[in-house]
Write a protein that holds these residues in place. Structure first.
Motif, PDB file in Angstrom:
ATOM      1  N   LEU A  24     -39.957 -53.019  14.003  1.00 33.08           N
ATOM      2  CA  LEU A  24     -38.542 -52.585  13.384  1.00 33.08           C
ATOM      3  C   LEU A  24     -38.670 -52.262  12.167  1.00 33.08           C
ATOM      4  CD1 LEU A  24     -36.820 -55.409  14.995  1.00 33.08           C
ATOM      5  CD2 LEU A  24     -36.517 -52.995  15.687  1.00 33.08           C
ATOM      6  N   VAL A  25     -39.417 -52.918  11.248  1.00 30.70           N
ATOM      7  CA  VAL A  25     -39.649 -52.686   9.705  1.00 30.70           C
ATOM      8  C   VAL A  25     -40.115 -51.124   9.706  1.00 30.70           C
ATOM      9  CG1 VAL A  25     -40.823 -53.115   7.784  1.00 30.70           C
ATOM     10  CG2 VAL A  25     -39.841 -54.892   8.895  1.00 30.70           C
ATOM     11  N   MET A  26     -41.255 -50.636  10.411  1.00 35.27           N
ATOM     12  CA  MET A  26     -41.778 -49.545  10.344  1.00 35.27           C
ATOM     13  C   MET A  26     -40.813 -48.519  10.753  1.00 35.27           C
ATOM     14  SD  MET A  26     -44.619 -49.653   8.828  1.00 35.27           S
ATOM     15  CE  MET A  26     -44.848 -47.953   8.779  1.00 35.27           C
ATOM     16  N   GLY A  27     -39.943 -48.692  11.902  1.00 37.80           N
ATOM     17  CA  GLY A  27     -38.925 -47.822  12.190  1.00 37.80           C
ATOM     18  C   GLY A  27     -37.777 -47.557  11.124  1.00 37.80           C
ATOM     19  N   ALA A  28     -37.619 -48.551  10.454  1.00 32.86           N
ATOM     20  CA  ALA A  28     -36.566 -48.596   9.186  1.00 32.86           C
ATOM     21  C   ALA A  28     -37.211 -47.611   8.263  1.00 32.86           C
ATOM     22  CB  ALA A  28     -36.064 -49.974   8.949  1.00 32.86           C
ATOM     23  N   VAL A  29     -38.460 -47.861   7.783  1.00 33.79           N
ATOM     24  CA  VAL A  29     -39.121 -47.145   6.739  1.00 33.79           C
ATOM     25  C   VAL A  29     -39.042 -45.827   7.269  1.00 33.79           C
ATOM     26  CG1 VAL A  29     -41.390 -46.708   5.857  1.00 33.79           C
ATOM     27  CG2 VAL A  29     -40.356 -49.104   6.019  1.00 33.79           C
ATOM     28  N   TYR A  30     -39.592 -45.315   8.571  1.00 35.57           N
ATOM     29  CA  TYR A  30     -39.506 -43.973   8.881  1.00 35.57           C
ATOM     30  C   TYR A  30     -38.054 -43.349   8.597  1.00 35.57           C
ATOM     31  CZ  TYR A  30     -44.222 -44.095  11.295  1.00 35.57           C
ATOM     32  OH  TYR A  30     -45.558 -43.915  11.326  1.00 35.57           O
ATOM     33  N   GLU A  31     -37.191 -44.101   9.244  1.00 37.19           N
ATOM     34  CA  GLU A  31     -35.814 -43.535   8.854  1.00 37.19           C
ATOM     35  C   GLU A  31     -35.113 -43.267   7.677  1.00 37.19           C
ATOM     36  OE1 GLU A  31     -32.318 -41.863   9.753  1.00 37.19           O
ATOM     37  OE2 GLU A  31     -33.820 -42.203  11.463  1.00 37.19           O
ATOM     38  N   LEU A  32     -35.827 -44.173   6.712  1.00 36.04           N
ATOM     39  CA  LEU A  32     -35.573 -44.134   5.274  1.00 36.04           C
ATOM     40  C   LEU A  32     -35.991 -42.924   4.704  1.00 36.04           C
ATOM     41  CD1 LEU A  32     -35.157 -47.918   4.385  1.00 36.04           C
ATOM     42  CD2 LEU A  32     -33.314 -46.353   4.811  1.00 36.04           C
ATOM     43  N   LEU A  33     -37.304 -42.754   4.984  1.00 34.52           N
ATOM     44  CA  LEU A  33     -37.948 -41.700   4.243  1.00 34.52           C
ATOM     45  C   LEU A  33     -37.872 -40.331   4.893  1.00 34.52           C
ATOM     46  CD1 LEU A  33     -41.331 -43.522   3.685  1.00 34.52           C
ATOM     47  CD2 LEU A  33     -39.830 -43.170   2.194  1.00 34.52           C
ATOM     48  N   GLY A  34     -37.193 -40.387   6.174  1.00 34.92           N
ATOM     49  CA  GLY A  34     -36.919 -39.036   6.856  1.00 34.92           C
ATOM     50  C   GLY A  34     -38.179 -38.435   7.840  1.00 34.92           C
ATOM     51  N   VAL A  35     -39.165 -39.366   7.966  1.00 32.36           N
ATOM     52  CA  VAL A  35     -40.364 -39.317   8.716  1.00 32.36           C
ATOM     53  C   VAL A  35     -40.034 -39.012  10.039  1.00 32.36           C
ATOM     54  CG1 VAL A  35     -42.733 -40.028   8.867  1.00 32.36           C
ATOM     55  CG2 VAL A  35     -41.761 -39.994   6.868  1.00 32.36           C
ATOM     56  N   VAL A  36     -40.668 -38.196  10.712  1.00 33.59           N
ATOM     57  CA  VAL A  36     -40.615 -38.284  12.256  1.00 33.59           C
ATOM     58  C   VAL A  36     -41.754 -38.877  12.763  1.00 33.59           C
ATOM     59  CG1 VAL A  36     -40.480 -36.577  14.174  1.00 33.59           C
ATOM     60  CG2 VAL A  36     -39.432 -35.933  12.124  1.00 33.59           C
ATOM     61  N   SER A  37     -41.352 -39.837  13.869  1.00 31.60           N
ATOM     62  CA  SER A  37     -42.502 -40.447  14.303  1.00 31.60           C
ATOM     63  C   SER A  37     -43.686 -39.637  15.008  1.00 31.60           C
ATOM     64  CB  SER A  37     -41.830 -41.454  15.274  1.00 31.60           C
ATOM     65  OG  SER A  37     -41.554 -40.947  16.461  1.00 31.60           O
ATOM     66  N   PRO A  38     -44.800 -40.186  14.955  1.00 31.41           N
ATOM     67  CA  PRO A  38     -45.841 -39.483  15.323  1.00 31.41           C
ATOM     68  C   PRO A  38     -45.965 -38.919  16.785  1.00 31.41           C
ATOM     69  CG  PRO A  38     -46.628 -41.517  14.724  1.00 31.41           C
ATOM     70  CD  PRO A  38     -45.369 -41.617  14.525  1.00 31.41           C
ATOM     71  N   ALA A  39     -45.276 -39.809  17.601  1.00 29.34           N
ATOM     72  CA  ALA A  39     -44.990 -39.090  19.228  1.00 29.34           C
ATOM     73  C   ALA A  39     -43.760 -39.579  19.337  1.00 29.34           C
ATOM     74  CB  ALA A  39     -46.055 -40.317  19.776  1.00 29.34           C
ATOM     75  N   PRO A  40     -43.450 -38.719  20.565  1.00 32.22           N
ATOM     76  CA  PRO A  40     -42.157 -38.935  21.103  1.00 32.22           C
ATOM     77  C   PRO A  40     -41.766 -40.362  21.636  1.00 32.22           C
ATOM     78  CG  PRO A  40     -43.130 -36.875  21.983  1.00 32.22           C
ATOM     79  CD  PRO A  40     -44.084 -37.556  21.260  1.00 32.22           C
ATOM     80  N   PRO A  41     -40.658 -40.883  21.457  1.00 28.07           N
ATOM     81  CA  PRO A  41     -40.358 -42.153  21.667  1.00 28.07           C
ATOM     82  C   PRO A  41     -40.900 -42.535  23.316  1.00 28.07           C
ATOM     83  CG  PRO A  41     -38.480 -41.258  20.438  1.00 28.07           C
ATOM     84  CD  PRO A  41     -39.364 -40.546  20.701  1.00 28.07           C
ATOM     85  N   LEU A  42     -40.488 -41.866  24.243  1.00 24.11           N
ATOM     86  CA  LEU A  42     -40.644 -42.169  25.598  1.00 24.11           C
ATOM     87  C   LEU A  42     -42.008 -41.996  25.862  1.00 24.11           C
ATOM     88  CD1 LEU A  42     -39.381 -43.246  28.094  1.00 24.11           C
ATOM     89  CD2 LEU A  42     -38.902 -40.483  28.753  1.00 24.11           C
TER      90      LEU A  42
END
Length: 99
Positions: A24-42
């Motif tokens: 959850l923390v990393m997801g929030a950091v990704y969202e705040l920095l505008g970084v796209v996650s390295p893999a599609p969620p599914l």
């Protein structure tokens, strides 16, 4: 419940909670920095599920093999030792009737 089993279960839940919190923390950091996650969620979750299931399956298989090896080396227990009450009574006459 066995204290050792409770401690293992408690430790597993604690590890799962820490893992979820870190995610959850990393997801929030990704969202705040505008970084796209390295893999599609599914796709990422499916891969993690595969890893977990593979780990559990291999662990169960390894434990079962070890258990079979131990059982193969152990001689069969005599009937009296396997049943603390002794051998089963014979039922040649119905209960309550004398022979």
């Amino acid at each position: 419940m066995n204290p050792v089993r409770w401690a293992r279960r408690n430790t597993a839940w604690r590890a799962a909670a820490v893992s979820l919190a870190a995610g959850l923390v990393m997801g929030a950091v990704y969202e705040l920095l505008g970084v796209v996650s390295p893999a599609p969620p599914l796709l990422g979750l499916t891969g993690l599920l595969g890893i977990v299931l593979g780990e559990r399956g291999a662990s169960a298989w390894r434990d079962r093999r070890a258990h079979r090896r131990v059982d193969a080396r152990r001689p069969p227990a005599p009937r009296d030792a396997a049943h603390p009450a002794g051998p089963a009574p014979s039922r040649s006459t119905p209960p309550g009737e004398s022979a």
